[in-house]
Motif scaffolding. Structure first.
Motif, mmCIF file in Angstrom:
data_model
loop_
_atom_site.group_PDB
_atom_site.id
_atom_site.type_symbol
_atom_site.label_atom_id
_atom_site.label_comp_id
_atom_site.label_asym_id
_atom_site.label_seq_id
_atom_site.Cartn_x
_atom_site.Cartn_y
_atom_site.Cartn_z
ATOM 1 N N UNK A 1 3.271 13.668 1.221
ATOM 2 C CA UNK A 1 2.458 14.745 1.775
ATOM 3 C C UNK A 1 3.288 15.929 2.228
ATOM 4 N N UNK A 2 4.618 15.754 2.374
ATOM 5 C CA UNK A 2 5.413 16.866 2.863
ATOM 6 C C UNK A 2 6.283 17.507 1.789
ATOM 7 N N UNK A 3 6.865 16.696 0.915
ATOM 8 C CA UNK A 3 7.765 17.279 -0.080
ATOM 9 C C UNK A 3 7.029 17.753 -1.317
ATOM 10 N N UNK A 4 6.008 17.058 -1.731
ATOM 11 C CA UNK A 4 5.454 17.373 -3.039
ATOM 12 C C UNK A 4 3.949 17.561 -3.043
ATOM 13 N N UNK A 5 3.377 17.913 -1.910
ATOM 14 C CA UNK A 5 1.935 18.110 -1.889
ATOM 15 C C UNK A 5 1.571 19.583 -1.899
ATOM 16 N N UNK B 1 -1.319 -2.810 1.186
ATOM 17 C CA UNK B 1 -1.439 -2.393 2.594
ATOM 18 C C UNK B 1 -2.851 -1.923 2.958
ATOM 19 N N UNK B 2 -3.517 -1.197 2.035
ATOM 20 C CA UNK B 2 -4.819 -0.600 2.370
ATOM 21 C C UNK B 2 -5.868 -1.651 2.705
ATOM 22 N N UNK B 3 -5.745 -2.837 2.122
ATOM 23 C CA UNK B 3 -6.723 -3.905 2.382
ATOM 24 C C UNK B 3 -6.576 -4.493 3.777
ATOM 25 N N UNK B 4 -5.487 -4.172 4.457
ATOM 26 C CA UNK B 4 -5.235 -4.748 5.776
ATOM 27 C C UNK B 4 -5.258 -3.689 6.881
ATOM 28 N N UNK B 5 -5.957 -2.603 6.606
ATOM 29 C CA UNK B 5 -6.240 -1.607 7.640
ATOM 30 C C UNK B 5 -7.722 -1.742 7.988
ATOM 31 N N UNK C 1 -6.352 8.097 7.640
ATOM 32 C CA UNK C 1 -7.177 8.457 6.486
ATOM 33 C C UNK C 1 -8.149 7.339 6.134
ATOM 34 N N UNK C 2 -9.411 7.694 5.874
ATOM 35 C CA UNK C 2 -10.414 6.682 5.532
ATOM 36 C C UNK C 2 -10.121 6.048 4.176
ATOM 37 N N UNK C 3 -9.516 6.822 3.282
ATOM 38 C CA UNK C 3 -9.201 6.329 1.941
ATOM 39 C C UNK C 3 -7.715 6.528 1.657
ATOM 40 N N UNK C 4 -7.122 5.647 0.839
ATOM 41 C CA UNK C 4 -5.716 5.839 0.473
ATOM 42 C C UNK C 4 -5.518 7.194 -0.197
ATOM 43 N N UNK C 5 -4.392 7.874 0.053
ATOM 44 C CA UNK C 5 -4.158 9.184 -0.565
ATOM 45 C C UNK C 5 -4.126 9.062 -2.090
ATOM 46 N N UNK D 1 -2.473 9.898 -4.584
ATOM 47 C CA UNK D 1 -1.210 10.368 -5.130
ATOM 48 C C UNK D 1 -0.651 9.423 -6.172
ATOM 49 N N UNK D 2 0.587 9.681 -6.538
ATOM 50 C CA UNK D 2 1.246 8.909 -7.590
ATOM 51 C C UNK D 2 1.363 7.433 -7.211
ATOM 52 N N UNK D 3 1.677 7.139 -5.955
ATOM 53 C CA UNK D 3 1.831 5.748 -5.507
ATOM 54 C C UNK D 3 0.511 4.984 -5.636
ATOM 55 N N UNK D 4 -0.570 5.608 -5.205
ATOM 56 C CA UNK D 4 -1.877 4.964 -5.315
ATOM 57 C C UNK D 4 -2.253 4.725 -6.775
ATOM 58 N N UNK D 5 -1.909 5.660 -7.626
ATOM 59 C CA UNK D 5 -2.167 5.510 -9.062
ATOM 60 C C UNK D 5 -1.457 4.265 -9.602
ATOM 61 N N UNK D 6 -0.212 4.062 -9.189
ATOM 62 C CA UNK D 6 0.558 2.904 -9.657
ATOM 63 C C UNK D 6 0.017 1.596 -9.065
ATOM 64 N N UNK D 7 -0.482 1.655 -7.829
ATOM 65 C CA UNK D 7 -1.099 0.461 -7.222
ATOM 66 C C UNK D 7 -2.325 0.041 -8.024
ATOM 67 N N UNK D 8 -3.177 1.001 -8.367
ATOM 68 C CA UNK D 8 -4.396 0.710 -9.128
ATOM 69 C C UNK D 8 -4.061 0.162 -10.521
ATOM 70 N N UNK D 9 -3.022 0.725 -11.147
ATOM 71 C CA UNK D 9 -2.599 0.226 -12.460
ATOM 72 C C UNK D 9 -2.109 -1.220 -12.360
ATOM 73 N N UNK D 10 -1.366 -1.523 -11.313
ATOM 74 C CA UNK D 10 -0.839 -2.881 -11.108
ATOM 75 C C UNK D 10 -1.976 -3.872 -10.852
ATOM 76 N N UNK D 11 -2.944 -3.473 -10.046
ATOM 77 C CA UNK D 11 -4.096 -4.345 -9.769
ATOM 78 C C UNK D 11 -4.882 -4.626 -11.049
ATOM 79 N N UNK D 12 -5.026 -3.603 -11.883
ATOM 80 C CA UNK D 12 -5.743 -3.775 -13.145
ATOM 81 C C UNK D 12 -4.997 -4.727 -14.079
#
Length: 478
Positions: A49-53, A397-401, A448-452, A454-465
């Protein structure tokens, strides 16, 4: 350790901290902020959120400065001094003026970090490097520097062109420095219209281009295109120098040390190598943020930084190696970038990461490395395995918030760790959740109510799939 030695060491640390407080001017977050911070001793935020947003639309830069070497009052040594500033700020409020004075006082120290003992030269290889000045709120100003020998006959002293910006995009600013350098060879007067045009242009969104129209005497009108990478999460870094200096195994051990927030010192001859390698090492932690002292090139007058008891990631020129080695340091990783070796280490660097995941990183780094051609390809190839490491260890991590009705989140640390089935992974995760790296990340996630998205979330979703598809195939086989 005898009591006397402990006392002396404590006094040394106290002197170090006083030195840091006294030598570095403090920067404010802005005219409306009251909190101040010491420029190089505060955390450099490198989170997504600070370097590349930066979505685009901001100004490219705050200042263009020329820093030259001038004789000091005694006439024995040289002192770096700002000899050109664009734009000149006028009609500033008192608080803004004090803030500007502190900033401009700090910059020359980082443009010439190698001390004041200079002799005039006829040949000097140009160097491109950067430094960071950070506020307590994580906002920061980056100094993009080009140090070179000005055109002219006979022996002369190098000078530095320094662009101060709040935007992290090293490749793009390197191109801007090329244009500044080209114009300075003609006249300083030719720089002004170019920089004025750049200042009036909006910083482009990812994947977009801004084109500047610039007139150069005897060459006519030129059109300069500045394109921002489409994938902006790595636009602030170039991994090529790190790959050139170190084998994959060493890079992984540096990553492991940084993940546990240890003290890391990089040694190299050139400012460019130091600057690029330390930025690359910090970028390996994406999407997490190095939350401690971060100085890409430590000025000679601040070498006592290496005695600090808290974690740091710093770069030191090789000429100061002896001073560093003789400093009272504990549990430090000292990296010789010239030889690709560790001069000092804790000794457990190979055992920090889970063995299977460490092997995965090593295998991924080695695959197809010789086929990569562009810096973007190299960046993606190097960063990818480390991002994947975090996806596999903490991507859930998001599942445990757990959230209250108000939307406020609370991270369930114990349940989060228990959810990691592998013993070696769980052992690592239990250590990692105690770091500021993870704490800062989770604090943002709790807000945040939802995960950002960003690129990290994209990779998490790909891994889950991928895991779902694997389970589906296993059921089909049965």
């Amino acid at each position: 350790m005898p009591p006397k030695s402990r006392t002396m060491e404590g006094q040394g640390v106290g002197r170090t901290l006083r030195l840091l407080r006294n030598r570095l001017p403090r920067l404010r977050a802005g005219p409306s902020q009251n909190n101040t911070v010491e420029a190089a001793t505060e955390p450099e935020r490198t989170q997504e959120h600070s370097l590349s947003s930066f979505a685009g639309g901001q100004h490219f830069f705050e200042y263009l400065l020329v820093v030259s070497l001038k004789r000091n009052r005694s006439g024995d040594d040289y002192e770096p001094t700002i000899t050109y500033q664009f734009p000149k700020r006028e009609n500033l409020l008192r608080g803004q003026q004090e803030e500007e004075e502190r900033l401009l006082k700090a910059i020359p120290l980082f443009c010439f970090p190698d001390g004041n003992e200079w002799t005039q030269l006829t040949d000097y290889p140009r160097e491109t490097f950067s430094f960071v000045l950070t506020n307590v709120d994580g906002s920061r100003k980056i100094g993009y520097c080009r140090r070179l020998l000005p055109a002219g006959p006979g022996p002369r002293l190098p000078k530095v062109y320094c662009i101060i910006s709040c935007i992290g995009c090293f490749g793009l600013f390197s191109k801007i420095l090329d244009e500044v350098e080209k114009r300075h060879q003609i006249s300083m007067a030719v720089i002004y219209p170019f920089m004025q045009g750049l200042r009036e242009a909006a910083f482009p969104a990812p994947g977009k281009t801004v084109t500047l129209k610039s007139f150069i005497p005897d060459s006519g009108t030129e059109f300069i295109s500045l394109t921002r990478p489409l994938d902006s999460h790595l636009e602030h870094v170039d991994f090529s120098a790190l790959l050139h200096c170190l084998h994959f195994e060493k890079i992984i051990q540096i990553f492991a040390s940084a993940v546990l927030e240890r003290k890391i010192i990089f040694l190299a001859e050139g400012l460019s190598t130091l600057s690029q390698c330390i930025h690359a090492a910090a970028a390996l932690l994406y999407p997490f943020s190095w939350a401690h002292t971060y100085i890409p090139v430590v000025p000679e007058s601040l070498l006592a930084t290496v005695c600090c008891p808290t974690p740091f990631m710093v770069g030191v020129q090789m000429r100061f190696q002896q001073e560093v080695m003789e400093s009272p340091m504990e549990e430090v990783l000292l990296v010789n970038l010239c030889e690709g070796t560790f001069l000092l280490s804790v000794g457990d660097e190979k055992d920090i990461l889970p063995p299977k995941l460490q092997d995965d990183i090593l295998d991924s780094l080695g695959q197809g490395i010789n086929e990569l051609k562009t810096s973007e390809q190299i960046n993606e190839h190097v960063s990818g395995p480390f991002v994947q490491f975090f996806v596999k260890t903490v991507g859930h991590y998001a599942s445990y918030i757990k959230r209250e009705a108000s939307g406020k989140g609370h991270f369930q640390e114990r349940s989060f760790c228990k959810a990691v089935t592998s013993k070696t992974k769980r052992r690592f995760v239990k250590k990692f959740v105690k770091t500021q790296l993870f704490s800062l990340f989770i604090q943002e996630a709790e807000k945040s109510r939802n995960p950002p998205a960003g690129y990290f979330q994209k990779k998490i979703l790909e891994y889950e799939e991928q895991k779902k598809q694997k389970k589906s195939r296993e059921k089909t086989v049965k």
